[in-house]
Design an enzyme around this catalytic site. Structure first.
Site, PDB file in Angstrom:
ATOM      1  N   HIS A  67      43.349 -15.473  25.455  1.00  0.00           N
ATOM      2  CA  HIS A  67      42.418 -14.339  25.414  1.00  0.00           C
ATOM      3  C   HIS A  67      42.965 -13.141  24.658  1.00  0.00           C
ATOM      4  O   HIS A  67      42.201 -12.316  24.166  1.00  0.00           O
ATOM      5  CB  HIS A  67      42.045 -13.919  26.836  1.00  0.00           C
ATOM      6  CG  HIS A  67      43.175 -13.325  27.618  1.00  0.00           C
ATOM      7  ND1 HIS A  67      44.071 -14.102  28.347  1.00  0.00           N
ATOM      8  CD2 HIS A  67      43.579 -12.038  27.794  1.00  0.00           C
ATOM      9  CE1 HIS A  67      44.953 -13.315  28.933  1.00  0.00           C
ATOM     10  NE2 HIS A  67      44.687 -12.063  28.615  1.00  0.00           N
ATOM     11  N   HIS A  97      51.164  -1.541  31.607  1.00  0.00           N
ATOM     12  CA  HIS A  97      50.583  -2.452  32.594  1.00  0.00           C
ATOM     13  C   HIS A  97      51.655  -3.413  33.092  1.00  0.00           C
ATOM     14  O   HIS A  97      52.601  -3.734  32.389  1.00  0.00           O
ATOM     15  CB  HIS A  97      49.349  -3.188  32.073  1.00  0.00           C
ATOM     16  CG  HIS A  97      49.539  -4.135  30.935  1.00  0.00           C
ATOM     17  ND1 HIS A  97      50.168  -3.818  29.763  1.00  0.00           N
ATOM     18  CD2 HIS A  97      49.136  -5.419  30.791  1.00  0.00           C
ATOM     19  CE1 HIS A  97      50.154  -4.849  28.940  1.00  0.00           C
ATOM     20  NE2 HIS A  97      49.543  -5.843  29.543  1.00  0.00           N
TER      21      HIS A  97
END
Length: 315
Positions: A115, A179
């Site tokens: 992705h 993140h």
């Protein structure tokens, strides 16, 4: 040659664990602006820098970066599966150009992507087969990680090589900023997990579904504040964006691997894709960032950003 760059964060949790309507609307507006820019720029080639999440690259052989002459998406997290429209001749020319400029570039004739590559192509172009692309994997999670200066060198070399193609080229960086998602780590992993990280055994559909559900649950826990993951760091994220906007890319040579992880979390090294893309654009001449958006989105476990830059007028 005409060149531009777009930096776009990705997250497998988009559409699965979304923030408030206000935040989602702001993100959509920023993405729409980038989409409009790309449509007007009408690239003849996209050089796409993106990471992998242990779907295509494993510890059996883990290069710091790798260019593909063919690539196929695995279709994780609901992304489209199948071949990307890789411009093989352009890819080979860029690979030669990087090697001639002293960058030890690995080349894959059959790259598997996930992705991280697919989402920006879907978002900006409406599919993985809509525009000729040269995919470039940039390792952002598997240790040991090399110095950031080598990523800048990679982007510079490919940007210089792309200038010789005499085409409209979009350099696209795909990655979150700060993140710290639940990515498996080889050190201390149980034997079964370690074997999968090394050998790259394809998961069964059931195993993939369970793994993706764990990530979705982690996003919900992260947004609720009940997690041990490192918090998002808007200050560091905006430092990254400031550096790219100023064009002071040599500053990243002093960013240590340890400092980046401490400031931005275990997957903060995905910003290497942004650094590569903007270094490529800088290699074609001075540029200016024409739009910039940032929002910390814990539901997506990502400091989420969208930025667009183009060559200075007159070049």
């Amino acid at each position: 040659m005409t060149a531009a760059a777009v930096g776009l964060s990705h997250s497998p949790l988009i559409g699965k664990n979304d923030p408030s309507p206000e935040v989602r609307a702001a993100v959509e507006t920023a993405v729409d602006d980038a989409r409009s820019f790309v449509r007007d720029f009408d690239p003849e080639l996209v050089v796409l820098y993106a990471p992998d999440h242990y779907n295509g690259f494993f510890y059996k052989e883990m290069p710091p970066f790798c260019l593909a002459t063919e690539a196929t998406s695995v279709g994780d997290f609901g992304s489209v599966a199948g071949p990307l429209s890789v411009d093989t001749e352009a890819a080979r020319a860029l690979a030669r150009g990087a090697l001639e400029r002293g960058v030890d570039l690995t080349v894959s004739a059959r790259m598997t992507v996930d992705h991280g590559f697919v989402q920006p192509l879907e978002v900006l172009f409406g599919g993985i087969d809509k525009v000729p692309v040269v995919p470039v994997f940039v390792n952002g999670v598997a240790t040991p990680l090399g110095p950031v200066s080598r990523i800048r060198a990679l982007g510079t070399a490919l940007g210089e090589a792309a200038a010789g193609l005499d085409r409209r080229v979009l350099f696209l960086g795909s990655g979150g900023l700060s993140h710290d998602p639940p990515v498996p780590v080889l050190d201390g992993a149980p034997p079964r997990v370690a074997d999968a990280l090394i050998e790259g055994h394809p998961p069964t559909p059931e195993q993939r579904a369970r793994g993706e559900e764990r990530v979705i649950c982690a996003g919900r826990e992260y947004a609720a504040g009940s997690t041990t993951m490192i918090p998002l760091n808007p200050g560091w994220d905006n430092l990254v964006l400031d550096t790219l906007e100023r064009g002071s890319l040599a500053d990243v040579d002093d960013w240590s691997v340890e400092w980046m992880a401490a400031e931005g979390g275990g997957s903060a090294h995905e910003v290497r894709t942004w650094i590569a893309a903007f270094a490529s654009l800088a290699a074609t001449g001075s540029y200016r960032m024409t739009s910039r958006f940032y929002a910390p989105v814990p539901e997506w476990i990502a400091g989420f950003a969208v930025a667009v830059a183009q060559q200075e007028t007159g070049r």
